[in-house]
Motif scaffolding. Structure first.
Motif, mmCIF file in Angstrom:
data_model
loop_
_atom_site.group_PDB
_atom_site.id
_atom_site.type_symbol
_atom_site.label_atom_id
_atom_site.label_comp_id
_atom_site.label_asym_id
_atom_site.label_seq_id
_atom_site.Cartn_x
_atom_site.Cartn_y
_atom_site.Cartn_z
ATOM 1 N N ALA A 115 0.833 -1.209 0.000
ATOM 2 C CA ALA A 115 0.000 0.000 0.000
ATOM 3 C C ALA A 115 0.862 1.252 0.000
ATOM 4 C CB ALA A 115 -0.922 -0.005 1.227
ATOM 5 N N ALA A 116 1.875 1.272 0.854
ATOM 6 C CA ALA A 116 2.713 2.475 0.972
ATOM 7 C C ALA A 116 3.473 2.726 -0.329
ATOM 8 C CB ALA A 116 3.682 2.326 2.141
ATOM 9 N N SER A 117 4.042 1.670 -0.903
ATOM 10 C CA SER A 117 4.842 1.918 -2.096
ATOM 11 C C SER A 117 3.963 2.203 -3.314
ATOM 12 C CB SER A 117 5.824 0.772 -2.359
ATOM 13 O OG SER A 117 5.171 -0.452 -2.262
ATOM 14 N N SER A 118 2.680 1.845 -3.225
ATOM 15 C CA SER A 118 1.781 2.192 -4.331
ATOM 16 C C SER A 118 1.263 3.622 -4.208
ATOM 17 C CB SER A 118 0.583 1.233 -4.373
ATOM 18 O OG SER A 118 1.008 -0.096 -4.498
ATOM 19 N N GLY A 119 1.389 4.222 -3.024
ATOM 20 C CA GLY A 119 1.003 5.632 -2.899
ATOM 21 C C GLY A 119 -0.038 5.954 -1.842
ATOM 22 N N ALA A 120 -0.396 4.980 -0.984
ATOM 23 C CA ALA A 120 -1.406 5.245 0.049
ATOM 24 C C ALA A 120 -0.937 6.349 0.982
ATOM 25 C CB ALA A 120 -1.662 3.967 0.852
ATOM 26 N N SER A 121 -1.869 7.175 1.451
ATOM 27 C CA SER A 121 -1.445 8.278 2.316
ATOM 28 C C SER A 121 -1.586 7.948 3.791
ATOM 29 C CB SER A 121 -2.193 9.566 1.961
ATOM 30 O OG SER A 121 -3.572 9.363 2.054
ATOM 31 N N TYR A 122 -2.248 6.844 4.112
ATOM 32 C CA TYR A 122 -2.342 6.418 5.522
ATOM 33 C C TYR A 122 -2.249 4.898 5.516
ATOM 34 C CZ TYR A 122 -4.243 5.901 10.283
ATOM 35 O OH TYR A 122 -4.427 5.600 11.611
ATOM 36 N N VAL A 123 -1.330 4.345 6.303
ATOM 37 C CA VAL A 123 -1.146 2.895 6.327
ATOM 38 C C VAL A 123 -0.948 2.426 7.762
ATOM 39 C CG1 VAL A 123 0.276 0.949 5.557
ATOM 40 C CG2 VAL A 123 -0.051 2.909 4.038
ATOM 41 N N ALA A 124 -1.769 1.470 8.185
ATOM 42 C CA ALA A 124 -1.633 0.919 9.536
ATOM 43 C C ALA A 124 -1.924 -0.568 9.511
ATOM 44 C CB ALA A 124 -2.588 1.631 10.499
ATOM 45 N N ARG A 125 -1.431 -1.254 10.511
ATOM 46 C CA ARG A 125 -1.757 -2.679 10.672
ATOM 47 C C ARG A 125 -2.012 -2.960 12.157
ATOM 48 N NH1 ARG A 125 3.071 -6.443 9.586
ATOM 49 N NH2 ARG A 125 2.346 -6.920 7.476
ATOM 50 N N TRP A 126 -3.096 -3.707 12.401
ATOM 51 C CA TRP A 126 -3.418 -4.134 13.763
ATOM 52 C C TRP A 126 -3.881 -5.584 13.700
ATOM 53 C CZ3 TRP A 126 -1.431 -0.768 16.881
ATOM 54 C CH2 TRP A 126 -1.362 0.577 16.472
#
Ligand SMILES: Cc1ncc(C[n+]2csc(CCOP(=O)(O)OP(=O)(O)O)c2C)c(N)n1
Ligand code: SF4
Ligand code: SF4
Ligand code: SF4
Ligand SMILES: [Mg+2]
Lengths: 107, 300
Positions: free
Chosen positions: B174-185
């Protein structure tokens, strides 16, 4: 909760009190609520609900601090707590996080 | 025979606090005992309530799968789309009705297996969507086939001798594709997950939250990992929280540490921002931006 010193307001501050409600027939017996209740309010019952699962039962109603953890973690919408009037008395025995709504302690 | 537990009689009169947000006539839901999906629904419903958003302006889009059934249980405008197509559907919805909060809740197989292409492009465009991906490391609904998230060595029904493929690390994808908010729980992080959803509701752009969830019936059974409660205990013992961690370091190996946290939180222009700017500059007064309230159909 064990403190390294007694809080200055220990005399006036009490833990909140909650009344926990179980919608037994909706439960699928996962035991998440029993495992993570910080006050050991619940135990798995030996009785069956309509679907043949063992729901939890309340074994120490007085101990509930309305933290809401059971409600948040239950995948079945089968348990919740509401604030009850009065205080649970002193904080002795509250494990870390129990007084924070929605279960900081377990997560 | 039904034997009521002590508290049942009194409780029957009181309804669950999340009932107003759920289609109660469909509860109990279809998910297996100790499946984690219901807990994610509870956290999402709670975050929505706390955020104070107008529920008439929230819609939920799911694809196909056990996780894909979420939209059907929420008392919101919901769409159960075809397999893998939640994101393009949600994209169209957002572009036609920009005033809506459009949430996508679906599974790993749905969003990054068959729907993987849509996923990277929605993230690349920073499409204004909140995406909650329920990752149980497997195709649950269809019988435990290998997913693009199945950890190496884990067994699935199509990898009976253990998975040899390299899985996606979703926050990194997600981050490398361009997402502006990334979290994992994980499903155990009920409070942080709820906060994270609430926080992401207040933001714009492609917001991605991965939730690791137990699938006792397939993933755990095929790998002899016990019940959902055993999965929760495993998360409790092995999950670590590392906010701001480098997303290149978030791979999940079979039964090893799961790193959780918020990894990306940036305010970048969304697809609509860029489009309005671009055509505004190009066309000046002649440019009619996507209608706000009411959407396309209600213009004029
Ligand atoms: C076009 C199409 N291909 C395949 C399927 C079969 N199918 C249904 S659900 C599913 C996998 C879902 O996996 P995931 O999104 O991880 O959901 P889970 O059941 O694990 O929550 C597949 C392959 C389908 N319904 N449609
Ligand atoms: S509200 Fe908290 S203390 Fe009360 S039963 Fe639920 S988990 Fe236990
Ligand atoms: S968490 Fe919910 S479903 Fe699980 S045992 Fe408790 S009441 Fe039953
Ligand atoms: S098959 Fe797995 S993901 Fe699907 S409902 Fe059952 S436990 Fe949950
Ligand atoms: Mg899955």
């Amino acid at each position: 909760m064990r403190y390294w010193r007694d809080p200055l307001d220990a005399g006036q501050v009490g833990a909140p009190r909650g009344d926990v409600h179980i919608l037994a027939d909706r439960c699928k017996g996962c035991a998440f609520c029993v495992e993570y209740c910080p006050r050991q309010v619940l135990e798995m019952s030996r009785e069956f609900n309509r679907k043949g699962y063992h729901p939890p039962e309340i074994v120490d109603a007085e101990a509930c601090v309305n933290c809401g953890l059971c409600e948040m973690i239950c995948p079945e919408f089968a348990i919740f707590s509401v604030e009850s009037a009065g205080l649970a008395g002193d904080l002795a025995g509250v494990s870390v996080g129990a007084n924070i709504r929605a279960g900081e302690g377990a997560s | 025979m039904t034997v009521a537990t002590k508290s049942t009689t009194a409780s029957q009169e009181l309804e669950h606090p999340s009932a107003p947000l759920l289609r109660m006539e469909r509860i109990p839901h279809v998910w297996c005992p100790s499946c984690g999906i219901g807990t994610v629904v509870k956290c999402y419903a709670t975050a929505l309530e706390r955020s104070g958003v107008d529920l008439d302006k929230v819609s939920v889009v799911s694809g196909i799968g056990c996780s894909g059934r979420v939209a059907g249980y929420l008392k919101l405008d919901g769409f159960h789309t075809t397999h893998g197509r939640a994101l393009p559907f949600a994209t169209g919805l957002k572009l036609g009705r920009p005033e809506l909060l459009v949430t996508v809740i679906s599974g790993d197989g749905d969003l990054v297996g068959i729907g993987g292409n849509h996923f990277i492009h929605a993230a690349r465009r920073n499409m204004d969507l909140l995406v909650i991906l329920i990752n149980n490391f497997i195709y649950g609904m269809t019988g435990g086939q290998n997913a693009p998230t199945t950890p190496q060595q884990a067994r699935s029904s199509t990898m009976p001798f253990g998975n040899f493929e390299t899985p996606f690390s979703l926050p990194h994808l997600a981050a490398s594709s361009g997402a502006s908010y990334v979290a994992r729980w994980t499903c155990l992080h009920i409070r942080r997950l709820t906060w994270s959803i609430e926080e992401a509701i207040g933001k714009r752009g492609f917001r991605f939250i991965e939730v690791i969830a137990p699938c006792p019936t397939l993933y755990a059974r095929l790998n002899k990992l016990g019940s959902g409660l055993d999965a929760m205990r495993f998360y409790h013992d092995t999950a670590e929280i590392r906010n701001g961690a480098d997303t290149r370091e978030l791979e999940i190996s079979f039964q090893e540490k799961i790193t959780c946290g918020k990894f990306v939180d940036e305010d970048r222009p969304t697809f609509l921002d860029l489009m309005h700017n671009h055509y505004g500059e190009l066309l000046g007064d002649r440019y009619v931006p996507t209608p706000r309230e009411g959407g396309m159909l209600h213009e004029q």
